[in-house]
Write a protein that holds these residues in place. Structure first.
Motif, PDB file in Angstrom:
ATOM      1  N   ASN A  38       0.853  -1.174   0.000  1.00  0.00           N
ATOM      2  CA  ASN A  38       0.000   0.000   0.000  1.00  0.00           C
ATOM      3  C   ASN A  38       0.896   1.233   0.000  1.00  0.00           C
ATOM      4  O   ASN A  38       2.001   1.225   0.555  1.00  0.00           O
ATOM      5  CB  ASN A  38      -0.883   0.019   1.246  1.00  0.00           C
ATOM      6  CG  ASN A  38      -1.704  -1.245   1.381  1.00  0.00           C
ATOM      7  OD1 ASN A  38      -2.434  -1.624   0.472  1.00  0.00           O
ATOM      8  ND2 ASN A  38      -1.577  -1.903   2.527  1.00  0.00           N
ATOM      9  N   ILE A  39       0.419   2.316  -0.613  1.00  0.00           N
ATOM     10  CA  ILE A  39       1.219   3.535  -0.719  1.00  0.00           C
ATOM     11  C   ILE A  39       0.359   4.718  -0.296  1.00  0.00           C
ATOM     12  O   ILE A  39      -0.768   4.870  -0.771  1.00  0.00           O
ATOM     13  CB  ILE A  39       1.738   3.758  -2.148  1.00  0.00           C
ATOM     14  CG1 ILE A  39       2.545   2.553  -2.635  1.00  0.00           C
ATOM     15  CG2 ILE A  39       2.574   5.027  -2.222  1.00  0.00           C
ATOM     16  CD1 ILE A  39       2.903   2.607  -4.115  1.00  0.00           C
ATOM     17  N   ILE A  40       0.901   5.538   0.578  1.00  0.00           N
ATOM     18  CA  ILE A  40       0.249   6.775   0.996  1.00  0.00           C
ATOM     19  C   ILE A  40       1.215   7.917   0.723  1.00  0.00           C
ATOM     20  O   ILE A  40       2.349   7.907   1.207  1.00  0.00           O
ATOM     21  CB  ILE A  40      -0.115   6.750   2.496  1.00  0.00           C
ATOM     22  CG1 ILE A  40      -1.086   5.605   2.792  1.00  0.00           C
ATOM     23  CG2 ILE A  40      -0.716   8.087   2.921  1.00  0.00           C
ATOM     24  CD1 ILE A  40      -1.306   5.364   4.281  1.00  0.00           C
ATOM     25  N   VAL A  41       0.776   8.889  -0.062  1.00  0.00           N
ATOM     26  CA  VAL A  41       1.561  10.099  -0.307  1.00  0.00           C
ATOM     27  C   VAL A  41       0.826  11.267   0.328  1.00  0.00           C
ATOM     28  O   VAL A  41      -0.321  11.555  -0.040  1.00  0.00           O
ATOM     29  CB  VAL A  41       1.761  10.351  -1.817  1.00  0.00           C
ATOM     30  CG1 VAL A  41       2.432  11.707  -2.040  1.00  0.00           C
ATOM     31  CG2 VAL A  41       2.593   9.247  -2.443  1.00  0.00           C
ATOM     32  N   VAL A  42       1.450  11.906   1.285  1.00  0.00           N
ATOM     33  CA  VAL A  42       0.889  13.088   1.928  1.00  0.00           C
ATOM     34  C   VAL A  42       1.628  14.298   1.378  1.00  0.00           C
ATOM     35  O   VAL A  42       2.848  14.405   1.514  1.00  0.00           O
ATOM     36  CB  VAL A  42       1.026  13.021   3.460  1.00  0.00           C
ATOM     37  CG1 VAL A  42       0.428  14.259   4.108  1.00  0.00           C
ATOM     38  CG2 VAL A  42       0.352  11.765   3.997  1.00  0.00           C
ATOM     39  N   TYR A  43       0.885  15.193   0.753  1.00  0.00           N
ATOM     40  CA  TYR A  43       1.456  16.357   0.072  1.00  0.00           C
ATOM     41  C   TYR A  43       0.933  17.609   0.763  1.00  0.00           C
ATOM     42  O   TYR A  43      -0.189  18.047   0.527  1.00  0.00           O
ATOM     43  CB  TYR A  43       1.017  16.322  -1.390  1.00  0.00           C
ATOM     44  CG  TYR A  43       1.904  17.045  -2.381  1.00  0.00           C
ATOM     45  CD1 TYR A  43       3.233  17.313  -2.123  1.00  0.00           C
ATOM     46  CD2 TYR A  43       1.391  17.420  -3.619  1.00  0.00           C
ATOM     47  CE1 TYR A  43       4.031  17.943  -3.059  1.00  0.00           C
ATOM     48  CE2 TYR A  43       2.185  18.044  -4.571  1.00  0.00           C
ATOM     49  CZ  TYR A  43       3.503  18.309  -4.278  1.00  0.00           C
ATOM     50  OH  TYR A  43       4.284  18.932  -5.227  1.00  0.00           O
ATOM     51  N   ALA A  44       1.740  18.181   1.643  1.00  0.00           N
ATOM     52  CA  ALA A  44       1.338  19.369   2.391  1.00  0.00           C
ATOM     53  C   ALA A  44       1.476  20.614   1.526  1.00  0.00           C
ATOM     54  O   ALA A  44       2.021  20.562   0.422  1.00  0.00           O
ATOM     55  CB  ALA A  44       2.157  19.495   3.672  1.00  0.00           C
ATOM     56  N   ASP A  45       1.015  21.745   2.033  1.00  0.00           N
ATOM     57  CA  ASP A  45       0.851  22.945   1.217  1.00  0.00           C
ATOM     58  C   ASP A  45       1.708  24.092   1.756  1.00  0.00           C
ATOM     59  O   ASP A  45       1.532  24.511   2.909  1.00  0.00           O
ATOM     60  CB  ASP A  45      -0.630  23.344   1.236  1.00  0.00           C
ATOM     61  CG  ASP A  45      -1.067  24.091  -0.002  1.00  0.00           C
ATOM     62  OD1 ASP A  45      -0.197  24.533  -0.759  1.00  0.00           O
ATOM     63  OD2 ASP A  45      -2.281  24.218  -0.211  1.00  0.00           O
ATOM     64  N   ASP A  46       2.628  24.581   0.936  1.00  0.00           N
ATOM     65  CA  ASP A  46       3.423  25.777   1.279  1.00  0.00           C
ATOM     66  C   ASP A  46       4.210  25.605   2.577  1.00  0.00           C
ATOM     67  O   ASP A  46       4.150  26.449   3.474  1.00  0.00           O
ATOM     68  CB  ASP A  46       2.520  27.012   1.411  1.00  0.00           C
ATOM     69  CG  ASP A  46       1.857  27.421   0.116  1.00  0.00           C
ATOM     70  OD1 ASP A  46       2.101  26.765  -0.911  1.00  0.00           O
ATOM     71  OD2 ASP A  46       1.093  28.398   0.133  1.00  0.00           O
ATOM     72  N   ILE A  47       4.951  24.517   2.689  1.00  0.00           N
ATOM     73  CA  ILE A  47       5.749  24.272   3.893  1.00  0.00           C
ATOM     74  C   ILE A  47       7.205  24.061   3.501  1.00  0.00           C
ATOM     75  O   ILE A  47       7.540  23.078   2.842  1.00  0.00           O
ATOM     76  CB  ILE A  47       5.225  23.060   4.679  1.00  0.00           C
ATOM     77  CG1 ILE A  47       3.813  23.340   5.213  1.00  0.00           C
ATOM     78  CG2 ILE A  47       6.164  22.724   5.828  1.00  0.00           C
ATOM     79  CD1 ILE A  47       3.205  22.189   5.989  1.00  0.00           C
ATOM     80  N   SER A  48       8.051  24.990   3.897  1.00  0.00           N
ATOM     81  CA  SER A  48       9.488  24.852   3.652  1.00  0.00           C
ATOM     82  C   SER A  48      10.091  23.803   4.580  1.00  0.00           C
ATOM     83  O   SER A  48       9.559  23.520   5.665  1.00  0.00           O
ATOM     84  CB  SER A  48      10.202  26.185   3.900  1.00  0.00           C
ATOM     85  OG  SER A  48       9.847  27.143   2.938  1.00  0.00           O
TER      86      SER A  48
END
Length: 540
Positions: A38-48
């Motif tokens: 299983n694969i989970i990709v968490v893509y957050a927003d505007d975080i350096s």
């Protein structure tokens, strides 16, 4: 290992408690070549990258108004991320991972594994056009330029696929290869949600268009948008409650009865993700989740409409050393006058990052509950640098430098990895994990991470690339050229992760620096097509 090891998230990982994870796999086959995890990709927003403590920056973002300078070294405003910290330590975290400099192009790179010279998304407001079947010129949708996208590749590899959160994609949302979706602030339908007035609309007054806060009816806001945190607008796609449809959420009568001021979009997204995971695990079918959280992104604060604050507060959470607890929000009021009764945090980037950490803990708990922790890989990263610091900037690497953490049982690497990684690498990584092979001649700019993560391979890439309109940013191990055409010595990492010394006299750096400069200069022309091939081939 079974207590946590299968969760990883590049902008949200770390469990702060060394006894909670163990690096060995006790059940099933370790993840790696020949398996289908299983694969989970968490893509957050505007975080350096600098916003996560694991990166050790001397500065980070402080709360403030949109127009303020947000840099601080005050530890009160550095996020506390016990779950991310430990996940990064027990898994791997990448010292120099790059996205693009702004969200649209970065999300295009994530979806396609390609740079703008192929898909033509140069900036949020600079996307290449194509001529559609009706002869109309419009934005070239990614599924037209790049038919083998993230969701499609996962589907063709045998995965059930779900997308939850932000979309920001041109074209038909059903064409991206996802079986199900829960989209905030809503995608696939025209207009804004009929269930919330937390929206900023445009209205013509005395011949001029102005922004209006729909909640108060008064002028306010920075841009036209529907809410994507509290009392959000949302749509769902092809859920069992509404199979084969895209509908406004809330959808069922129970959902409508429970919906209101305390409804928090990041919670809704995770509820739908977990429901999807439960169903697919029961069906014994591998799943791929693409979780595009808004956390980290600025948003109008409807609870404080005069504040002009960038990062509205989140539900209050507390870490006791081994687990999180969450205070159920209580919010009352209307028409711009609200009382949160002490159940919402103070605004700030640190609050958003900490809520991501809480959600990573929830992922961990769910994976353990479902018994699939030993067969799940989680990747966390972000789409570009923090607003006001890196977002939409091409200087040095402030725009593209993002956090990147991976966890999977069976990896041969652990902890900090001083290698170069690009967001384009995620698609070919998913492909290799799922056993998918791209057709001969189908060009992918990314490079699979599987050999680096699961073998004794020491390096991953020789260089990483980002862009913004005509500006190109490229770095190797020793030197970097930014969008302004300036060169920097990146052989040592400064305390703030960015203040590299500029190279003005090449005779004062090593021969290796000069050799790498020449190698990078030979690469740039391949991607430098903004002036000559900005649009799709049929619309040049």
């Amino acid at each position: 290992m079974r207590h946590l090891l299968a969760v990883l998230s590049v902008a949200l990982l770390g469990l702060g408690l060394g006894v909670y994870f163990a690096p060995n796999v006790v059940a099933g086959e370790p993840i790696g070549p020949g398996t289908k995890p299983n694969i989970i990709v968490v893509y957050a927003d505007d975080i350096s990258a600098r916003e996560l403590p694991i990166y050790g920056s001397s500065v980070w973002t402080r709360p403030g108004r949109v127009v303020d300078d947000h840099e601080t070294s005050d530890p009160a405003f550095l996020a506390k991320t016990p779950v991310m910290d430990q996940m990064a330590t027990e898994g791997v975290w990448i010292k120099n991972a790059w996205a693009a400099t702004v969200c649209g192009p970065s999300r295009a790179m994530m979806m396609t594994g390609r740079y703008a010279h192929q898909h033509k998304w140069w900036h949020n407001k600079d996307k290449g056009k194509y001529v559609n079947a009706k002869g109309k010129k419009e934005i070239w949708p990614l599924y037209a330029s790049s038919p083998l996208e993230m969701g499609t590749v996962a589907q063709q590899s045998g995965y059930a696929t779900m997308w939850a959160g932000k979309t920001q994609m041109a074209g038909d949302i059903r064409e991206f290869g996802f079986d199900e979706g829960l989209f905030t602030p809503g995608a696939g339908l025209d207009g804004y949600s009929p269930y919330t007035d937390f929206s900023i609309l445009t209205k013509k007054v005395d011949g001029e268009r102005i922004l209006i806060n729909q909640d108060t009816g008064k002028p306010g806001g920075l841009y036209q948008v529907s809410g994507y945190f509290w009392q959000p607008g949302a749509t769902m796609m092809n859920h069992p409650d509404a199979p084969g449809e895209i509908v406004w959420w809330p959808y069922t009568e129970q959902q409508k009865a429970e919906y209101g001021l305390t409804t928090y979009a990041p919670d809704v997204e995770l509820d739908y993700i977990f429901d999807f995971m439960e169903r697919k695990t029961a069906e014994n079918k591998p799943f791929f989740v693409y979780h595009t959280s808004h956390l980290g992104h600025a948003q109008f604060d409807w609870f404080h409409p005069e504040s002009n604050i960038k990062y509205p507060g989140t539900p209050i959470i507390e870490w006791d050393g081994s687990r999180y607890t969450r205070t159920e929000p209580k919010i009352t009021g209307d028409n711009g006058v609200y009382d949160t009764h002490g159940t919402v945090t103070e605004p700030g980037m640190h609050s958003h990052v900490e809520y991501l950490d809480y959600q990573m803990w929830l992922y961990r708990e769910k994976l353990e509950e479902l018994g699939i922790a030993d067969n799940t890989i989680v990747i966390f990263t972000a789409d570009n640098g923090t607003h006001g610091y890196g977002k939409s900037r091409w200087f040095r690497q402030v725009g593209p430098h993002v956090p990147f953490i991976i966890y999977a049982p069976g990896m041969t690497k652990q902890g900090e990895q001083d290698v170069l990684v690009n967001i384009s690498d995620i698609l070919p990584t998913i492909a290799e994990l799922g056993g998918f092979e791209f057709p001969e001649g189908y060009e992918i700019d990314g490079t699979s991470l599987v050999p680096f993560l699961f073998t004794d391979q020491e390096a991953h890439r020789d260089w990483v690339y980002a862009w913004q309109r005509e500006g190109q940013i490229l770095r190797g191990e020793l030197v970097l050229i930014d969008g302004a055409g300036d060169w920097y010595d990146v052989s040592q990492t400064p305390d703030d992760l960015d203040d590299f010394p500029k190279i003005t006299d090449w005779s004062k750096v090593s021969e290796a620096h000069r050799a790498e400069r020449d190698e990078l200069l030979a690469i740039l022309p391949r991607f430098d097509l903004h002036a000559t091939e900005r649009n799709a081939p049929n619309a040049q």
